[in-house]
Design a protein around this motif. Sequence first.
Motif, PDB file in Angstrom:
ATOM      1  N   ALA A  10       0.833  -1.204   0.000  1.00 26.86           N
ATOM      2  CA  ALA A  10       0.000   0.000   0.000  1.00 26.86           C
ATOM      3  C   ALA A  10       0.869   1.256   0.000  1.00 26.86           C
ATOM      4  O   ALA A  10       0.541   2.258  -0.648  1.00 26.86           O
ATOM      5  N   ALA A  11       1.979   1.188   0.710  1.00 31.36           N
ATOM      6  CA  ALA A  11       2.868   2.350   0.768  1.00 31.36           C
ATOM      7  C   ALA A  11       3.528   2.623  -0.578  1.00 31.36           C
ATOM      8  O   ALA A  11       4.026   3.728  -0.820  1.00 31.36           O
ATOM      9  N   LEU A  12       3.516   1.616  -1.452  1.00 35.32           N
ATOM     10  CA  LEU A  12       4.126   1.770  -2.766  1.00 35.32           C
ATOM     11  C   LEU A  12       3.099   2.056  -3.850  1.00 35.32           C
ATOM     12  O   LEU A  12       3.420   2.000  -5.042  1.00 35.32           O
ATOM     13  N   GLY A  13       1.876   2.317  -3.449  1.00 32.70           N
ATOM     14  CA  GLY A  13       0.867   2.738  -4.420  1.00 32.70           C
ATOM     15  C   GLY A  13      -0.185   1.715  -4.752  1.00 32.70           C
ATOM     16  O   GLY A  13      -1.079   2.006  -5.560  1.00 32.70           O
ATOM     17  N   ALA A  14      -0.138   0.503  -4.142  1.00 34.43           N
ATOM     18  CA  ALA A  14      -1.171  -0.495  -4.417  1.00 34.43           C
ATOM     19  C   ALA A  14      -2.496  -0.021  -3.835  1.00 34.43           C
ATOM     20  O   ALA A  14      -2.578   0.354  -2.664  1.00 34.43           O
ATOM     21  N   ARG A  15      -3.545  -0.042  -4.672  1.00 35.47           N
ATOM     22  CA  ARG A  15      -4.835   0.456  -4.215  1.00 35.47           C
ATOM     23  C   ARG A  15      -5.791  -0.649  -3.796  1.00 35.47           C
ATOM     24  O   ARG A  15      -6.785  -0.410  -3.155  1.00 35.47           O
ATOM     25  N   ALA A  16      -5.464  -1.884  -4.172  1.00 36.81           N
ATOM     26  CA  ALA A  16      -6.300  -3.022  -3.783  1.00 36.81           C
ATOM     27  C   ALA A  16      -5.442  -4.013  -3.010  1.00 36.81           C
ATOM     28  O   ALA A  16      -4.216  -4.010  -3.115  1.00 36.81           O
ATOM     29  N   ALA A  17      -6.079  -4.873  -2.245  1.00 39.56           N
ATOM     30  CA  ALA A  17      -5.362  -5.788  -1.350  1.00 39.56           C
ATOM     31  C   ALA A  17      -4.396  -6.691  -2.097  1.00 39.56           C
ATOM     32  O   ALA A  17      -3.331  -7.028  -1.590  1.00 39.56           O
ATOM     33  N   ALA A  18      -4.759  -7.108  -3.290  1.00 38.94           N
ATOM     34  CA  ALA A  18      -3.919  -8.058  -4.021  1.00 38.94           C
ATOM     35  C   ALA A  18      -3.266  -7.457  -5.254  1.00 38.94           C
ATOM     36  O   ALA A  18      -2.803  -8.181  -6.131  1.00 38.94           O
ATOM     37  N   GLU A  19      -3.239  -6.125  -5.360  1.00 41.23           N
ATOM     38  CA  GLU A  19      -2.703  -5.491  -6.552  1.00 41.23           C
ATOM     39  C   GLU A  19      -1.182  -5.585  -6.596  1.00 41.23           C
ATOM     40  O   GLU A  19      -0.508  -5.263  -5.614  1.00 41.23           O
ATOM     41  N   PRO A  20      -0.620  -6.028  -7.704  1.00 40.80           N
ATOM     42  CA  PRO A  20       0.844  -6.074  -7.826  1.00 40.80           C
ATOM     43  C   PRO A  20       1.443  -4.668  -7.774  1.00 40.80           C
ATOM     44  O   PRO A  20       0.761  -3.670  -8.018  1.00 40.80           O
ATOM     45  N   VAL A  21       2.730  -4.612  -7.489  1.00 33.41           N
ATOM     46  CA  VAL A  21       3.441  -3.334  -7.351  1.00 33.41           C
ATOM     47  C   VAL A  21       4.553  -3.286  -8.395  1.00 33.41           C
ATOM     48  O   VAL A  21       5.155  -4.319  -8.733  1.00 33.41           O
TER      49      VAL A  21
END
Length: 414
Positions: free
Chosen positions: A338-349
């Motif tokens: 999340a701190a790297l920009g993921a907006r969904a729980a399982a979103e890749p970064v």
Amino acid sequence: MTMGATFPPVDEQLRILRRGAADIIVEAELRQKLERAASTERPLIVKLGLDPTAPDLHLGHTVVLGKLRDFQDLGHQVVVVIGDFTGMIGDPTGRSETRKPLTWDQIRANAETYRAQLGKVLDMARVRVELNSTWLGTLRFEDLIRLTAHLTVAQMLQREDFAARYTTGRPISLHEFLYPVAQAYDSVALRADVELGGTDQTFNLLVGRDLQRASGQEPQIAFTVPILEGLDGTQKMSKSLGNYVGIDEPPDDMFGKLMSVPDALMWRYFELLTRLDEREIAALRAGHPMDAKKRLASTLTETYHGKVAAEAARDRFVRVFQQRQQPDAVDVVEVDAAALGARAAAEPVTLLRVLVAAGLAPSNSEGRRLIQQGAVDVDGQRVSDVNARVALGEHLVRVGKRAFKRVVLRGAGL
């Protein structure tokens, strides 16, 4: 070694001393000095001057130190001059502008660190360490005038760096002209027989000959060694250029860096950095370059870390980089998606952000460059797409040849 010393035959000494030398001015005079040392049983006084800028020795520095060790092992008296007084001037060699003088506190602190680091190459029990403030600090202004009377402004402007600055209108402070005079006076004070330096120090060493001659002394031999190229194979080895191998680096890092030396440069490293017999080096030339490079890396790692550490570094290099196995121990870094920009729980970064967050790249631009160069692997697969994304979970990430981290990428609720 003191009076009553014995030395190897002069021809044998010269054979050892010529190896890796750039220039010996004048070799015939050196032979005469060696012959006289043998007949009088008096060792030569061999001088190396070091300015006490913050020392962090790398292999480039050890070229001249290794030659100093040769003189030491042949039975001559090695004198290391720490330029605590000349450090207030700053060596102008290779400088395009006036160098900022060091303070006394900086000079003294740096001088102490030299003593420990020199012991990596020299037998410090047989080294005289002198501070040139001992004699330079007592000179009167009258003495300085008499010394400078032996030199001309035209002579000083023969130096390439001074000449370049003069012709382009860049300032040369008057005190910079005093640096080669002060270094030369060190040789007078010590009655030096030989002074060592890199090829960039040739002018200063020759001024030493002039000043000794003017002082009624036999002129010293100006003995220069080459400037060592760094790991890139082109530019001078330098920390600022990132192409260096530090003598205090961990064994694995030292071994790995040396394995990246270009094949063409490897033989120069053998000649200038090792004491291997020339016949052994010739045999390595006839074999496979990889075997020769492992011998180089093993030899130098053993020199600075011991045989056990060198063998362990070699084994790890073979296992990790040739057999493509994982290293024994890999740092684990947890990264918040999340701190790297993921907006969904399982979103890749994006991999780029992961590299920076895990400390594998100092910035996005550097991370992008590493990916584009094909220097990044994720779970054993090379990644060349700067927009590549990394799924949540645990991944083994490698950057370059030696940087591994196990990255645990966690999303919300994990």
